[in-house]
Write a protein that holds these residues in place. Structure first.
Motif, PDB file in Angstrom:
ATOM      1  N   TYR A 252     -26.383 -26.194  70.643  1.00  0.00           N
ATOM      2  CA  TYR A 252     -27.176 -26.518  71.841  1.00  0.00           C
ATOM      3  C   TYR A 252     -26.365 -27.416  72.778  1.00  0.00           C
ATOM      4  CZ  TYR A 252     -31.449 -27.850  74.437  1.00  0.00           C
ATOM      5  OH  TYR A 252     -32.407 -28.065  75.405  1.00  0.00           O
ATOM      6  N   TYR A 253     -25.706 -28.437  72.220  1.00  0.00           N
ATOM      7  CA  TYR A 253     -24.854 -29.294  73.046  1.00  0.00           C
ATOM      8  C   TYR A 253     -23.720 -28.474  73.679  1.00  0.00           C
ATOM      9  CZ  TYR A 253     -26.940 -32.916  69.991  1.00  0.00           C
ATOM     10  OH  TYR A 253     -27.800 -33.711  69.277  1.00  0.00           O
ATOM     11  N   GLY A 254     -23.141 -27.563  72.901  1.00  0.00           N
ATOM     12  CA  GLY A 254     -22.088 -26.713  73.447  1.00  0.00           C
ATOM     13  C   GLY A 254     -22.587 -25.817  74.556  1.00  0.00           C
ATOM     14  N   MET A 255     -23.806 -25.327  74.430  1.00  0.00           N
ATOM     15  CA  MET A 255     -24.399 -24.514  75.495  1.00  0.00           C
ATOM     16  C   MET A 255     -24.572 -25.333  76.768  1.00  0.00           C
ATOM     17  SD  MET A 255     -27.206 -22.539  73.109  1.00  0.00           S
ATOM     18  CE  MET A 255     -27.857 -21.345  74.275  1.00  0.00           C
ATOM     19  N   LEU A 256     -24.953 -26.600  76.624  1.00  0.00           N
ATOM     20  CA  LEU A 256     -25.073 -27.462  77.794  1.00  0.00           C
ATOM     21  C   LEU A 256     -23.724 -27.611  78.503  1.00  0.00           C
ATOM     22  CD1 LEU A 256     -27.413 -30.327  76.492  1.00  0.00           C
ATOM     23  CD2 LEU A 256     -28.045 -28.337  77.871  1.00  0.00           C
ATOM     24  N   ARG A 257     -22.652 -27.822  77.739  1.00  0.00           N
ATOM     25  CA  ARG A 257     -21.343 -27.978  78.364  1.00  0.00           C
ATOM     26  C   ARG A 257     -20.892 -26.672  79.024  1.00  0.00           C
ATOM     27  NH1 ARG A 257     -16.591 -31.097  78.132  1.00  0.00           N
ATOM     28  NH2 ARG A 257     -17.966 -32.869  77.682  1.00  0.00           N
ATOM     29  N   LEU A 258     -21.175 -25.551  78.395  1.00  0.00           N
ATOM     30  CA  LEU A 258     -20.815 -24.269  78.986  1.00  0.00           C
ATOM     31  C   LEU A 258     -21.530 -24.090  80.329  1.00  0.00           C
ATOM     32  CD1 LEU A 258     -20.531 -20.913  77.071  1.00  0.00           C
ATOM     33  CD2 LEU A 258     -21.537 -20.994  79.339  1.00  0.00           C
ATOM     34  N   ILE A 259     -22.814 -24.387  80.365  1.00  0.00           N
ATOM     35  CA  ILE A 259     -23.562 -24.315  81.627  1.00  0.00           C
ATOM     36  C   ILE A 259     -22.958 -25.266  82.650  1.00  0.00           C
ATOM     37  CG2 ILE A 259     -25.788 -24.844  82.700  1.00  0.00           C
ATOM     38  CD1 ILE A 259     -27.082 -23.940  80.029  1.00  0.00           C
ATOM     39  N   ASP A 260     -22.646 -26.470  82.227  1.00  0.00           N
ATOM     40  CA  ASP A 260     -22.081 -27.480  83.119  1.00  0.00           C
ATOM     41  C   ASP A 260     -20.789 -26.987  83.765  1.00  0.00           C
ATOM     42  OD1 ASP A 260     -22.328 -30.442  83.914  1.00  0.00           O
ATOM     43  OD2 ASP A 260     -20.281 -30.367  83.135  1.00  0.00           O
ATOM     44  N   ASP A 261     -19.930 -26.381  82.973  1.00  0.00           N
ATOM     45  CA  ASP A 261     -18.675 -25.864  83.500  1.00  0.00           C
ATOM     46  C   ASP A 261     -18.914 -24.765  84.524  1.00  0.00           C
ATOM     47  OD1 ASP A 261     -17.203 -27.603  81.954  1.00  0.00           O
ATOM     48  OD2 ASP A 261     -16.662 -26.115  80.429  1.00  0.00           O
ATOM     49  N   GLN A 262     -19.933 -23.950  84.290  1.00  0.00           N
ATOM     50  CA  GLN A 262     -20.198 -22.852  85.228  1.00  0.00           C
ATOM     51  C   GLN A 262     -20.839 -23.354  86.519  1.00  0.00           C
ATOM     52  OE1 GLN A 262     -18.803 -19.884  84.780  1.00  0.00           O
ATOM     53  NE2 GLN A 262     -17.972 -21.058  83.054  1.00  0.00           N
ATOM     54  N   VAL A 263     -21.682 -24.364  86.430  1.00  0.00           N
ATOM     55  CA  VAL A 263     -22.226 -24.954  87.658  1.00  0.00           C
ATOM     56  C   VAL A 263     -21.098 -25.604  88.458  1.00  0.00           C
ATOM     57  CG1 VAL A 263     -23.800 -26.679  88.613  1.00  0.00           C
ATOM     58  CG2 VAL A 263     -24.516 -25.286  86.660  1.00  0.00           C
ATOM     59  N   ALA A 264     -20.166 -26.258  87.785  1.00  0.00           N
ATOM     60  CA  ALA A 264     -19.022 -26.846  88.478  1.00  0.00           C
ATOM     61  C   ALA A 264     -18.220 -25.765  89.194  1.00  0.00           C
ATOM     62  CB  ALA A 264     -18.145 -27.604  87.485  1.00  0.00           C
ATOM     63  N   ARG A 265     -18.065 -24.611  88.561  1.00  0.00           N
ATOM     64  CA  ARG A 265     -17.350 -23.494  89.197  1.00  0.00           C
ATOM     65  C   ARG A 265     -18.094 -23.009  90.443  1.00  0.00           C
ATOM     66  NH1 ARG A 265     -16.795 -17.638  88.264  1.00  0.00           N
ATOM     67  NH2 ARG A 265     -18.415 -17.679  86.667  1.00  0.00           N
ATOM     68  N   LEU A 266     -19.399 -22.935  90.364  1.00  0.00           N
ATOM     69  CA  LEU A 266     -20.200 -22.516  91.514  1.00  0.00           C
ATOM     70  C   LEU A 266     -20.087 -23.510  92.662  1.00  0.00           C
ATOM     71  CD1 LEU A 266     -22.337 -20.748  92.894  1.00  0.00           C
ATOM     72  CD2 LEU A 266     -24.081 -22.044  91.637  1.00  0.00           C
ATOM     73  N   LEU A 267     -20.184 -24.805  92.350  1.00  0.00           N
ATOM     74  CA  LEU A 267     -20.115 -25.825  93.403  1.00  0.00           C
ATOM     75  C   LEU A 267     -18.732 -25.844  94.047  1.00  0.00           C
ATOM     76  CD1 LEU A 267     -22.083 -28.711  91.664  1.00  0.00           C
ATOM     77  CD2 LEU A 267     -22.918 -27.139  93.419  1.00  0.00           C
ATOM     78  N   ALA A 268     -17.690 -25.634  93.245  1.00  0.00           N
ATOM     79  CA  ALA A 268     -16.348 -25.580  93.813  1.00  0.00           C
ATOM     80  C   ALA A 268     -16.217 -24.401  94.768  1.00  0.00           C
ATOM     81  CB  ALA A 268     -15.312 -25.482  92.697  1.00  0.00           C
ATOM     82  N   GLN A 269     -16.858 -23.297  94.452  1.00  0.00           N
ATOM     83  CA  GLN A 269     -16.797 -22.114  95.301  1.00  0.00           C
ATOM     84  C   GLN A 269     -17.512 -22.340  96.632  1.00  0.00           C
ATOM     85  OE1 GLN A 269     -15.007 -19.508  94.279  1.00  0.00           O
ATOM     86  NE2 GLN A 269     -15.315 -18.360  96.186  1.00  0.00           N
ATOM     87  N   LEU A 270     -18.516 -23.216  96.641  1.00  0.00           N
ATOM     88  CA  LEU A 270     -19.210 -23.523  97.896  1.00  0.00           C
ATOM     89  C   LEU A 270     -18.269 -24.140  98.924  1.00  0.00           C
ATOM     90  CD1 LEU A 270     -22.695 -24.999  96.895  1.00  0.00           C
ATOM     91  CD2 LEU A 270     -22.231 -22.801  97.979  1.00  0.00           C
ATOM     92  N   GLY A 271     -17.305 -24.914  98.458  1.00  0.00           N
ATOM     93  CA  GLY A 271     -16.352 -25.541  99.374  1.00  0.00           C
ATOM     94  C   GLY A 271     -17.037 -26.459 100.369  1.00  0.00           C
ATOM     95  N   ASP A 272     -16.688 -26.315 101.657  1.00  0.00           N
ATOM     96  CA  ASP A 272     -17.246 -27.176 102.700  1.00  0.00           C
ATOM     97  C   ASP A 272     -18.746 -26.998 102.860  1.00  0.00           C
ATOM     98  OD1 ASP A 272     -14.717 -28.133 103.174  1.00  0.00           O
ATOM     99  OD2 ASP A 272     -14.335 -26.812 104.889  1.00  0.00           O
TER     100      ASP A 272
END
Length: 497
Positions: A252-272
């Motif tokens: 469950y903790y690992g699933m949280l980190r996996l989600i976290d990494d993917q949200v970070a990828r999405l936010l980085a893609q948003l850029g400006d």
């Protein structure tokens, strides 16, 4: 101020995420560093609550700003019957937003109501773009909502959060081609069961790092018949299921980190565009994560099921706030209405949090308690009964087993350190959450707490009157107050009709 006239809106929702398992909430393991940092750049609500600890009722509550007794969706199979005037999609479309979605819906609206959508994804798969995706989805289905004992034998790219973020990136690109503000709801099926993660997430949090439980299976007796029944049903279908609790928690903790990494990828893609985007991170409800020797949800209204992560950042939000005011999923719609300049629709029962997000003080009378609901009605089933399900009681499958124990009805109110529940049979439970965080010592009949019980019963009654539905509108129009702050002192909130 955002560079465009109206801010974009991004809602990131997880499914079945317990609120107290991140570093920002005081947990000892660093499960979601990117989302913790995002929360620090905005406002973190330490006492966010679901409207109901079940997927569809909770999600419909978020989109309509109404509690289940008003929108009338009390179980996962009745979403199409939602009752409301205008929901979040209606409001934002009317204000020039293009609407996008990627992930698990489980709501009252079809995906065709969005301008761009990727899905639907469920807990055992979704749209597949390769044979490898299809093979992973088949593997998920074979896991049958269980706990993976080994690292998932597929690459990260097959995981549903990865595919959902890929879809969200495509959706946002489609929505922004015309220059209009966008709304995108990214809805992850995880960390809901099945509990599985690939390397390196499987090994990231070792079973030896898993903290001891606050309450094991021996406490189910004290928690009453629904807890006993749920545990017995699990045990009858999967004998010894609780023996896996450390692996279940570590994954469950690992699933949280996996989600976290993917949200970070999405936010980085948003850029400006991120500077012009309100980002709301929330879950629909919690998960036992091994407390009471249980998995998932399905019995009672303990804090591990009712409290949810909730944070808001972006334009109109003062950074660095950690707020203790109890808030709810139903507050999201009116909050966004105020932040984008829209009128709060008729029948909305939530409160706008926009003034709090700006850093203004919260009126104590409005934000010193919170309310929630549970149950799909009727007379509660007894633990020796076997009402019909859409699957057999025999065999290991237990997809919706937890909903059997949600019969009848229960209402909850929390104020300060105390929490009270009242069910349709007249049973009252009162807990001191400070000294008894897993709610094992019922103080309802303790003479020393008689006045506390009386005060909370009265408060619960006020809440139940407050959330009585005022739809449909008739000749007599109910009076409304700014921000929907009905209980704010008159000196600080001047009512208008």
């Amino acid at each position: 101020m955002p560079s465009q006239e109206k801010p974009n809106v991004l809602i990131v929702m997880t499914d079945q995420q317990r609120a107290d398992l991140t570093r920002a909430t005081g947990f000892g393991l660093d499960t979601m560093p990117a989302l913790d940092a995002l929360g620090e750049a905005g406002a973190i609500f330490r006492n966010g609550y679901t409207a109901s600890p079940l997927c569809v009722p909770a999600r419909v509550s978020m989109l309509t700003g109404r509690f289940p007794s008003a929108h009338r969706v009390k179980q996962n199979s009745t979403g199409e019957h939602a009752y409301f005037d205008r929901d979040l999609l209606d409001v934002l479309r009317d204000h020039g937003y293009r609407l996008g979605f990627s992930g698990k819906p489980h709501i009252h609206r079809p995906l065709e109501d969005f301008d761009a959508a990727r899905g639907p994804y469920w807990h055992t798969g979704g749209p597949a773009s390769s044979e490898q995706d299809e093979a992973f989805d088949d593997w998920l289905a074979e896991l049958d909502h269980g706990v993976g004992a080994e690292p998932t034998p597929f690459p990260l790219e097959q995981q549903l959060p990865y595919r959902i973020v890929d879809g969200a990136i495509e959706v946002i690109e489609e929505l922004t081609q015309e220059g209009d503000p966008f709304f995108c709801w990214v809805s992850f099926p995880e960390p809901h069961n099945p509990y599985q993660v690939p390397s390196p997430y499987f090994e990231m949090f070792g079973e030896d790092e898993v903290p001891e439980r606050l309450a094991g299976p021996e406490t189910r007796e004290a928690k009453g018949p629904m807890f006993r029944w749920l545990g017995d049903l699990f045990e009858s279908k999967r004998p010894g299921f609780d023996d896996q609790w450390r692996r279940y928690r570590a994954s469950y903790y690992g699933m949280l980190r996996l989600i976290d990494d993917q949200v970070a990828r999405l936010l980085a893609q948003l850029g400006d565009r991120a500077e012009d985007t309100i980002v709301i991170v929330v879950a629909d409800h919690g998960d036992f994560v091994g407390e009471y020797g249980l998995q998932r949800k399905g019995a009672g209204m303990p804090e591990v099921l009712m409290r949810i992560p909730m944070q808001i950042s972006g334009p109109g939000v003062r950074a660095g706030q950690v707020l203790d005011e109890p808030v709810s999923l139903v507050d999201i719609l009116p909050t966004l209405c105020e932040m984008v300049g829209a009128r709060i629709p008729d029948g909305v029962q939530g409160r706008s949090l926009a003034p709090l997000l700006r850093g203004e003080p919260a009126p104590p009378h409005e934000f010193d308690s919170i309310y929630a609901e549970l149950g799909y009605g009727g007379v509660p089933y007894r633990e020796d009964e076997r009402p019909d399900l859409h699957f057999d009681y025999d065999g290991p499958t237990l997809d919706e087993l937890n909903t059997v124990t949600m019969s009848g009805g229960t209402r909850m109110v929390r104020s300060g350190r105390y929490k009270l529940t009242l069910d349709s049979e007249g049973n009252v439970e009162l807990y001191d959450l400070t000294s008894d965080p897993v709610e094992l010592s019922n103080l309802a009949d303790d003479p020393a707490h008689a006045s506390t019980r009386a005060d909370l019963v009265q408060l619960l009654g006020r809440w139940m009157i407050r959330v009585a539905d005022d739809l449909p509108r008739g000749v007599y129009v109910p009076k409304t107050a700014p921000h929907h702050w009905r209980w704010a002192p008159a000196a600080s909130t001047k009512e208008s009709s």
